[in-house]
Design an enzyme around this catalytic site. Structure first.
Site, PDB file in Angstrom:
ATOM      1  CE  LYS A   1     -55.538 -25.719  -5.802  1.00  0.00           C
ATOM      2  NZ  LYS A   1     -54.248 -26.300  -6.135  1.00  0.00           N
TER       3      LYS A   1
HETATM    4  C1  LIG Z   1     -53.714 -26.832  -4.640  1.00  0.00           C
HETATM    5  C2  LIG Z   1     -53.345 -28.246  -4.382  1.00  0.00           C
HETATM    6  C3  LIG Z   1     -53.340 -28.769  -3.077  1.00  0.00           C
HETATM    7  C4  LIG Z   1     -53.529 -27.949  -1.844  1.00  0.00           C
HETATM    8  O1  LIG Z   1     -54.677 -27.212  -1.803  1.00  0.00           O
HETATM    9  P1  LIG Z   1     -54.773 -25.908  -0.836  1.00  0.00           P
HETATM   10  O2  LIG Z   1     -56.215 -25.551  -0.893  1.00  0.00           O
HETATM   11  O3  LIG Z   1     -53.863 -24.888  -1.424  1.00  0.00           O
HETATM   12  O4  LIG Z   1     -54.336 -26.333   0.522  1.00  0.00           O
HETATM   13  C5  LIG Z   1     -53.068 -30.116  -2.923  1.00  0.00           C
HETATM   14  N1  LIG Z   1     -52.806 -30.889  -3.970  1.00  0.00           N
HETATM   15  C6  LIG Z   1     -52.785 -30.428  -5.227  1.00  0.00           C
HETATM   16  C7  LIG Z   1     -52.498 -31.357  -6.358  1.00  0.00           C
HETATM   17  C8  LIG Z   1     -53.037 -29.079  -5.478  1.00  0.00           C
HETATM   18  O5  LIG Z   1     -53.007 -28.612  -6.732  1.00  0.00           O
END
Ligand SMILES: *Cc1c(COP(=O)(O)O)cnc(C)c1O
Length: 273
Positions: free
Chosen positions: A198
């Site tokens: 992210k």
């Molecule tokens: C990455 C992501 C998640 C989940 O996040 P994690 O930290 O990997 O559990 C949920 N929704 C979206 C849209 C994402 O891109």
């Protein structure tokens, strides 16, 4: 076999968000980590790094409350749990998202109902959501796909007409705004991820934001095995797991958070072809 010289030269190594070349870790993260380690307190129930992170993140987004948690999936799980669906209640959501945004619906005994997405944006709209509403609809979960916000005003208007909360998955949309307002602050809860890929990361981690004190309390309880920290006679009030972020992650997140605005600017400045 030898490669033609021109092709060899054309190979470019792009930065990768899976290692240092595409990340922004530096002295700032190390300094925050040293402070936490020297404090001897690695749990967020006693330390200050996660609490400071929550305060700064809420301020940055213009939300009243932020609650740190173990992942983006955990953040969505907290939001769903705050809505507290009965078994068989329906939650309208998008078919184009991360599995971490869907599994929590099933874990809380609810049924995901998939609204169509706009073929251009890949996002759900008020019109596609409206077709999925039923007397059993308990919540709407939208994902702002690839940093591009859903059109929130008509979605929130539709939802409030039916008395249904909107939960926003902002894992891909840090600091995305619509009409000057950050996504994550339109609905009842905004959910963010600090996973390796992210905008900012602590390896794993997550954040929820909300303006509602009751929702904030319910989320904080859900992160903490529903133990009422700070209450006069605390207990485990309902079924919940340990979804806490550690102070080590909180430390890295603090340093990363300071780099978020410049990181978002950098992404926006890149040509999109
Ligand atoms: C990455 C992501 C998640 C989940 O996040 P994690 O930290 O990997 O559990 C949920 N929704 C979206 C849209 C994402 O891109």
């Amino acid at each position: 076999m030898t490669q033609p010289a021109m092709l060899e030269e054309a190979v470019i190594t792009l930065p990768s968000d899976q290692e240092a070349s595409g990340r922004s870790f530096g002295r700032e993260e190390i300094e925050e980590l040293v402070k936490v380690i020297e404090s001897g307190t690695l749990t967020c129930t006693k330390g200050t790094a996660c609490a400071t992170l929550e305060k700064r993140f809420a301020e940055l987004l213009g939300a009243r409350y932020a609650i740190a948690c173990a992942s983006g999936s955990a953040a969505v799980h907290c939001a769903i749990a705050a809505v507290d669906p009965e078994p068989g209640d329906e939650i309208v959501t998008t078919p184009i998202t991360d599995m971490g945004a869907l599994a929590p619906i099933l874990y809380q005994g609810a049924i995901p109902v998939f609204a169509d997405v706009d073929p251009y944006t890949g996002n759900v709209t008020a019109a596609t959501i409206a077709r999925c509403l039923s007397p059993r609809t308990k919540a709407i979960v939208v994902t702002h796909l690839f940093g591009n916000p859903c059109e929130m005003e008509p979605i929130v208007e539709l939802a409030s007409k039916h008395g249904i909360p909107v939960l926003e998955d902002c894992a891909q949309a840090y600091l995305a705004r619509q009409k000057g307002k950050h996504v994550g602050t339109y609905g009842a809860v905004g959910c963010f991820s600090l996973q390796q890929g992210k905008h900012i990361t602590t390896g794993e981690g997550g954040l929820c934001v909300t303006n509602d004190p009751d929702v904030a309390r319910r989320i904080r309880l859900f992160v903490n095995k529903a133990w009422g920290y700070g209450d006069a006679n605390p207990d485990h009030y309902f079924l919940a797991l340990n979804y806490r972020l550690t102070e080590l992650q909180g430390a890295v997140a603090l340093a990363q958070l300071a780099k978020l605005p410049s990181g978002v600017d950098q992404r926006r400045a890149w040509p999109t072809g």
